[in-house]
Motif scaffolding. Sequence first.
Motif, mmCIF file in Angstrom:
data_model
loop_
_atom_site.group_PDB
_atom_site.id
_atom_site.type_symbol
_atom_site.label_atom_id
_atom_site.label_comp_id
_atom_site.label_asym_id
_atom_site.label_seq_id
_atom_site.Cartn_x
_atom_site.Cartn_y
_atom_site.Cartn_z
ATOM 1 N N ALA A 1 0.829 -1.203 0.000
ATOM 2 C CA ALA A 1 0.000 0.000 0.000
ATOM 3 C C ALA A 1 0.867 1.258 0.000
ATOM 4 N N ALA A 2 0.612 2.147 -0.927
ATOM 5 C CA ALA A 2 1.302 3.434 -0.930
ATOM 6 C C ALA A 2 0.830 4.314 0.224
ATOM 7 N N ASP A 3 -0.409 4.103 0.670
ATOM 8 C CA ASP A 3 -0.998 4.843 1.782
ATOM 9 C C ASP A 3 -1.349 3.831 2.867
ATOM 10 N N LEU A 4 -0.604 3.866 3.959
ATOM 11 C CA LEU A 4 -0.771 2.875 5.026
ATOM 12 C C LEU A 4 -2.167 2.896 5.632
ATOM 13 N N SER A 5 -2.811 4.037 5.587
ATOM 14 C CA SER A 5 -4.132 4.148 6.207
ATOM 15 C C SER A 5 -5.196 3.317 5.509
ATOM 16 N N THR A 6 -4.898 2.800 4.333
ATOM 17 C CA THR A 6 -5.864 1.957 3.613
ATOM 18 C C THR A 6 -5.857 0.516 4.126
ATOM 19 N N LEU A 7 -4.914 0.160 4.993
ATOM 20 C CA LEU A 7 -4.830 -1.196 5.528
ATOM 21 C C LEU A 7 -5.602 -1.305 6.835
ATOM 22 N N ASP A 8 -5.875 -2.513 7.264
ATOM 23 C CA ASP A 8 -6.483 -2.774 8.574
ATOM 24 C C ASP A 8 -5.368 -3.213 9.522
ATOM 25 N N LEU A 9 -4.965 -2.319 10.418
ATOM 26 C CA LEU A 9 -3.852 -2.587 11.335
ATOM 27 C C LEU A 9 -4.314 -2.675 12.782
ATOM 28 N N ARG A 10 -5.545 -3.041 13.005
ATOM 29 C CA ARG A 10 -6.051 -3.104 14.376
ATOM 30 C C ARG A 10 -5.354 -4.170 15.214
ATOM 31 N N CYS A 11 -4.661 -5.103 14.566
ATOM 32 C CA CYS A 11 -3.931 -6.130 15.303
ATOM 33 C C CYS A 11 -2.475 -5.739 15.559
ATOM 34 N N ILE A 12 -2.089 -4.532 15.135
ATOM 35 C CA ILE A 12 -0.701 -4.093 15.236
ATOM 36 C C ILE A 12 -0.533 -3.144 16.427
ATOM 37 N N ASP A 13 0.420 -3.460 17.299
ATOM 38 C CA ASP A 13 0.699 -2.599 18.445
ATOM 39 C C ASP A 13 1.526 -1.378 18.051
ATOM 40 N N LEU A 14 2.454 -1.563 17.114
ATOM 41 C CA LEU A 14 3.372 -0.484 16.756
ATOM 42 C C LEU A 14 3.773 -0.591 15.299
ATOM 43 N N VAL A 15 3.707 0.540 14.599
ATOM 44 C CA VAL A 15 4.235 0.634 13.240
ATOM 45 C C VAL A 15 5.646 1.201 13.315
ATOM 46 N N LEU A 16 6.604 0.476 12.743
ATOM 47 C CA LEU A 16 7.955 0.998 12.581
ATOM 48 C C LEU A 16 8.011 1.644 11.208
ATOM 49 N N ASP A 17 7.884 2.955 11.171
ATOM 50 C CA ASP A 17 7.831 3.664 9.895
ATOM 51 C C ASP A 17 9.251 3.939 9.419
ATOM 52 N N CYS A 18 9.695 3.156 8.467
ATOM 53 C CA CYS A 18 11.055 3.248 7.941
ATOM 54 C C CYS A 18 11.064 3.737 6.500
ATOM 55 N N THR A 19 10.034 4.471 6.123
ATOM 56 C CA THR A 19 9.903 4.938 4.743
ATOM 57 C C THR A 19 10.743 6.165 4.452
ATOM 58 N N GLY A 20 11.016 6.975 5.468
ATOM 59 C CA GLY A 20 11.714 8.232 5.254
ATOM 60 C C GLY A 20 10.821 9.351 4.752
ATOM 61 N N ILE A 21 9.511 9.105 4.670
ATOM 62 C CA ILE A 21 8.606 10.137 4.145
ATOM 63 C C ILE A 21 7.614 10.641 5.193
ATOM 64 N N ALA A 22 7.716 10.166 6.435
ATOM 65 C CA ALA A 22 6.744 10.549 7.466
ATOM 66 C C ALA A 22 7.087 11.910 8.062
ATOM 67 N N ARG A 23 7.045 12.928 7.226
ATOM 68 C CA ARG A 23 7.460 14.262 7.653
ATOM 69 C C ARG A 23 6.292 15.219 7.878
ATOM 70 N N THR A 24 5.089 14.824 7.488
ATOM 71 C CA THR A 24 3.913 15.649 7.731
ATOM 72 C C THR A 24 2.942 14.879 8.609
ATOM 73 N N ALA A 25 2.067 15.611 9.276
ATOM 74 C CA ALA A 25 1.163 14.976 10.239
ATOM 75 C C ALA A 25 0.276 13.929 9.580
ATOM 76 N N ASP A 26 -0.208 14.212 8.369
ATOM 77 C CA ASP A 26 -1.115 13.262 7.738
ATOM 78 C C ASP A 26 -0.421 11.958 7.364
ATOM 79 N N ILE A 27 0.854 12.044 6.960
ATOM 80 C CA ILE A 27 1.591 10.821 6.618
ATOM 81 C C ILE A 27 2.028 10.083 7.879
ATOM 82 N N ALA A 28 2.528 10.815 8.865
ATOM 83 C CA ALA A 28 3.011 10.182 10.093
ATOM 84 C C ALA A 28 1.894 9.446 10.826
ATOM 85 N N ALA A 29 0.665 9.950 10.720
ATOM 86 C CA ALA A 29 -0.462 9.373 11.466
ATOM 87 C C ALA A 29 -1.195 8.279 10.697
ATOM 88 N N ARG A 30 -0.719 7.894 9.524
ATOM 89 C CA ARG A 30 -1.438 6.896 8.734
ATOM 90 C C ARG A 30 -1.551 5.553 9.457
#
Length: 326
Positions: A78-107
């Motif tokens: 997924a190019a946009d993480l928010s389109t996935l169902d991550l309710r079973c995930i405790d923590l996202v390790l965001d290693c994309t290098g693009i989480a620089r804005t609030a909308d991307i960081a909070a996906r």
Amino acid sequence: MRVLVNGFGRIGRTILRQLLTTRTDSGITVAGINDIAPLDMCAYLFAYDSVFGPYPGVVGQADGYLMIDGATIPVSHAADLSTLDLRCIDLVLDCTGIARTADIAARGLAAGAGAVLISGPSPAAEVTVVLGANDADLGDARIVSNASCTTNALAPLLRHLDTALGVVAGHMTTIHCYTSSQPMTDAPRGDFARSRAGALSMVPTTTSAAALVTQVLPHLAGRLTASAVRVPVASVSAIDLTATVDRAVTTEGFRDLLAAADPALIGTTALPLVSSDLRGRPESLIVALPECFATTPHQIRVFGWYDNEWGFSARMIDMAVRMGHR
């Protein structure tokens, strides 16, 4: 603790390699990987690494899963993480290098995950935490930045030195291996010098380390400057710090002070090592004691190595464990 690795690049793959080899007791389960690259490419780049060598196990892929030593990890694209169902995930390790804005960081949160840990500086993070520098600031923040590899090498050292000696002022130069932000051959970039071939020249440039140190150690604001030189090696970087200190110290006392730091974060060596000897070391910094001395009773010089991929990934794992225990 169930985590999803978002972005399966240098840091994402190194984190997974450590979790499956040297950090099997972490309590972390990689429950998913998300990367825009095809699955067969993800499997290939994990199995064969130009810096750390082949993975010491069996790697395969089939039907949307990365298969490693008999275990299966689902892989999404997924190019946009928010389109996935991550309710079973405790923590996202965001290693994309693009989480620089609030909308991307909070996906990751929007998809249902409990929290997000960003593998780099991000103005969108609620807090930036460097272990050994400002651990207590973590609190209950749900979007956390793990700062940069250089900041992880520098900030715990400065905290240790400031506590013992009182840092009045200093300048740090990071001698940093080339990264994917530099071209292989001369090609336009935003910075003229960094548009030159990364594997052919030493390239003077900037570093975010001084600004990030000010974030995690705000009482040192205005006392530190920093610069960088990118050099043509593929792994392991170094910091060279000269500082003026408030309390007098001898070279022998200074080296003893460095050796007394938390060894999990600041290692030491008395051997005449070169950068390739430090590949795969998990500490944030490994101080080269013969290169450290007191120029005068109030001026010190520190030289230390850090594996900017392996050491930083180790801190990502440590921070993830702390976030899971809150």
